[in-house]
Design an enzyme around this catalytic site. Structure first.
Site, short mmCIF file in Angstrom:
data_model
loop_
_atom_site.label_atom_id
_atom_site.label_comp_id
_atom_site.label_asym_id
_atom_site.label_seq_id
_atom_site.Cartn_x
_atom_site.Cartn_y
_atom_site.Cartn_z
N ASP A 226 3.81 39.13 -4.99
CA ASP A 226 4.43 40.46 -4.90
C ASP A 226 5.79 40.45 -5.62
O ASP A 226 6.84 40.71 -5.01
CB ASP A 226 4.59 40.89 -3.43
CG ASP A 226 5.53 39.99 -2.64
OD1 ASP A 226 6.15 40.48 -1.67
OD2 ASP A 226 5.68 38.79 -3.00
N ASP B 201 8.93 35.38 -6.75
CA ASP B 201 7.53 35.32 -7.22
C ASP B 201 7.50 35.21 -8.74
O ASP B 201 6.72 34.43 -9.31
CB ASP B 201 6.78 36.60 -6.85
CG ASP B 201 6.79 36.94 -5.39
OD1 ASP B 201 7.81 37.42 -4.89
OD2 ASP B 201 5.76 36.70 -4.73
N ASN C 285 7.21 43.10 -1.60
CA ASN C 285 8.65 43.32 -1.87
C ASN C 285 8.90 44.74 -2.37
O ASN C 285 9.90 45.36 -2.02
CB ASN C 285 9.13 42.34 -2.94
CG ASN C 285 9.24 40.93 -2.40
OD1 ASN C 285 9.70 40.74 -1.27
ND2 ASN C 285 8.79 39.95 -3.17
N THR D 94 2.05 34.08 -2.47
CA THR D 94 3.50 34.09 -2.22
C THR D 94 4.00 35.46 -1.76
O THR D 94 5.18 35.78 -1.88
CB THR D 94 4.29 33.68 -3.49
OG1 THR D 94 4.02 34.63 -4.53
CG2 THR D 94 3.90 32.28 -3.96
N PHE E 10 9.22 37.56 6.24
CA PHE E 10 8.73 38.79 5.61
C PHE E 10 7.23 38.76 5.31
O PHE E 10 6.50 39.69 5.69
CB PHE E 10 9.52 39.04 4.32
CG PHE E 10 9.11 40.29 3.58
CD1 PHE E 10 8.22 40.21 2.50
CD2 PHE E 10 9.58 41.54 3.95
CE1 PHE E 10 7.83 41.36 1.82
CE2 PHE E 10 9.20 42.69 3.27
CZ PHE E 10 8.33 42.60 2.20
N ASN E 11 6.72 37.78 4.60
CA ASN E 11 5.32 37.79 4.16
C ASN E 11 4.36 37.89 5.34
O ASN E 11 3.35 38.59 5.28
CB ASN E 11 4.99 36.54 3.34
CG ASN E 11 5.64 36.55 1.96
OD1 ASN E 11 6.01 37.62 1.46
ND2 ASN E 11 5.82 35.38 1.38
N HIS F 27 12.50 30.90 -2.61
CA HIS F 27 11.31 30.70 -1.75
C HIS F 27 10.03 30.31 -2.52
O HIS F 27 9.52 29.22 -2.37
CB HIS F 27 11.01 31.99 -0.97
CG HIS F 27 12.14 32.55 -0.18
ND1 HIS F 27 12.61 31.99 1.00
CD2 HIS F 27 12.91 33.64 -0.41
CE1 HIS F 27 13.61 32.73 1.46
NE2 HIS F 27 13.81 33.72 0.65
N ASP F 28 9.52 31.26 -3.30
CA ASP F 28 8.15 31.14 -3.80
C ASP F 28 7.91 29.97 -4.76
O ASP F 28 6.84 29.35 -4.72
CB ASP F 28 7.72 32.46 -4.45
CG ASP F 28 7.66 33.59 -3.43
OD1 ASP F 28 7.81 34.77 -3.82
OD2 ASP F 28 7.47 33.30 -2.24
O1 RIB Z 1 10.53 35.76 3.09
C1 RIB Z 1 10.51 35.42 1.72
C2 RIB Z 1 9.26 35.92 1.07
O2 RIB Z 1 9.21 37.35 1.16
C3 RIB Z 1 9.20 35.62 -0.44
O3 RIB Z 1 7.87 35.47 -0.83
C4 RIB Z 1 9.79 36.85 -1.05
O4 RIB Z 1 9.30 37.08 -2.39
C5 RIB Z 1 9.25 37.91 -0.15
O5 RIB Z 1 7.92 38.21 -0.57
CA CA Z 2 6.97 36.88 -2.60
#
Ligand code: RIB
Ligand code: CA
Length: 315
Positions: free
Chosen positions: A10, A15, A40, A126, A168-169, A242-243
């Site tokens: 996303d 990402d 996102n 991701t 979040f994901n 993160h990703d």
């Molecule tokens: O919490 C971080 C994740 O949420 C990452 O994948 C960021 O791109 C969002 O999608």
């Molecule tokens: Ca992401």
């Protein structure tokens, strides 16, 4: 032997950088396709952002598909406050040449897995897990074709970044996460516990900025934008990247440490919806279903990322 992967994402700056890392590594990774999902930012932006990354990487051979525009059950929650209105604020945007495939991402995932041998394809999600879970729900026979799932999502010691309990994901689509984490195939879960160790510090961004190509310049711009939110929120010296931990693990697994344990997803409680209950000490008696990654060599991670970005050249 190259690892055959589908990246489901996303974009989102992190990402997008993960896509560049994967697309810069054709000796190790056969990126069969990029599938996009709402997360996102809405789907029409995530798919466009993914196509821009294919252009920057000079990889018109990698097809991009649009998938689900909202979670399986819950309403969509986006994160423009973190990623900006475009989802990749900080990058110099342009109209991508890479076309969007007409097939739905879920159909692509199902078709590709059905055509493959057992345990042949690695999934690298991701973003919210809506596309992956929808594919499993629509045709469960695809599950046996998965070698492993290397995903970014969840949190244990770090707590949540979207609610006090949820990352979040997983929070955006907890039902999808529940389906994926109970699929029975090997899962490697990269949660905030490890991603908060790979901060995009000013020095690391400067080294990427010094590279002489568009992809690296876009990466540096995205990191500078992406860092402002998290630095304020966490008081850290840069944003957690993160990703790209997912593809980095595929490329250099020795950078990471993890533990096989049970991970269960809260899909009911209004207070803790989307929580990843990581049974790190084995107290639940529930079967172990994932490797929870909890440590990383952060310098080694950025050395890998910077070295791969240096491979791109402007044509
Ligand atoms: O919490 C971080 C994740 O949420 C990452 O994948 C960021 O791109 C969002 O999608
Ligand atoms: Ca992401």
């Amino acid at each position: 032997m190259k690892e055959r992967i589908i990246i489901d994402c996303d974009p989102g700056q992190d990402d997008a950088i993960n896509l560049l890392l994967a697309l810069s590594s054709p000796d190790e990774l056969d990126v069969i396709g990029i599938t996009t999902v709402a997360g996102n930012v809405p789907l029409q932006l995530t798919e466009r952002n993914a196509r821009m990354m294919c252009d920057l990487a000079g990889r018109s051979d990698v097809p991009v598909f649009a998938g689900c525009s909202h979670p399986m059950v819950r309403p969509l929650k986006t994160a423009e406050n973190v990623h900006g209105k475009t989802g990749i604020d900080g990058a110099e945007l342009f109209e991508p040449r890479q076309p969007l495939e007409s097939r739905h991402a879920v159909d692509f995932i199902i078709d590709t897995l059905l055509d493959a041998d057992d345990a042949a394809i690695t999934l690298v999600p991701t973003g919210p897990l809506t596309n992956i879970a929808t594919a499993f729900h629509r045709n469960p026979s695809v599950i046996a074709k998965i070698k492993r799932i290397v995903l970014m999502g969840g949190a244990m010691r770090e707590g949540g970044n979207t609610t006090p309990s949820a990352e979040f994901n997983i929070f955006v689509d907890p039902q999808a996460a529940g389906i994926v984490f109970s699929c029975g195939r090997p899962i490697i879960a990269m949660g905030l516990d490890v991603t908060h160790q790979v901060l995009a510090t000013a020095g690391r961004i400067a080294r990427i900025k010094a590279l002489r190509n568009r992809a690296a310049r876009a990466t540096a711009g995205m990191l500078e934008f992406f860092s402002r939110h998290d630095s304020t929120k966490y008081g850290a010296d840069g944003a957690p990247l993160h990703d790209p931990c997912t593809v980095a693990l595929l490329l250099k697994p020795g950078l990471f440490s993890g533990k096989h344990c049970n991970i269960a997803i809260e899909t009911q409680s209004p207070l803790t919806l989307g929580h990843t209950a990581v049974d790190f000490w084995g107290v639940s008696g529930r079967p172990k279903n994932a490797d929870w990654i909890y440590a990383v060599d952060a310098d080694g991670f950025y050395e890998l990322l910077t070295g791969r970005l240096a491979r791109f050249s402007d044509r």
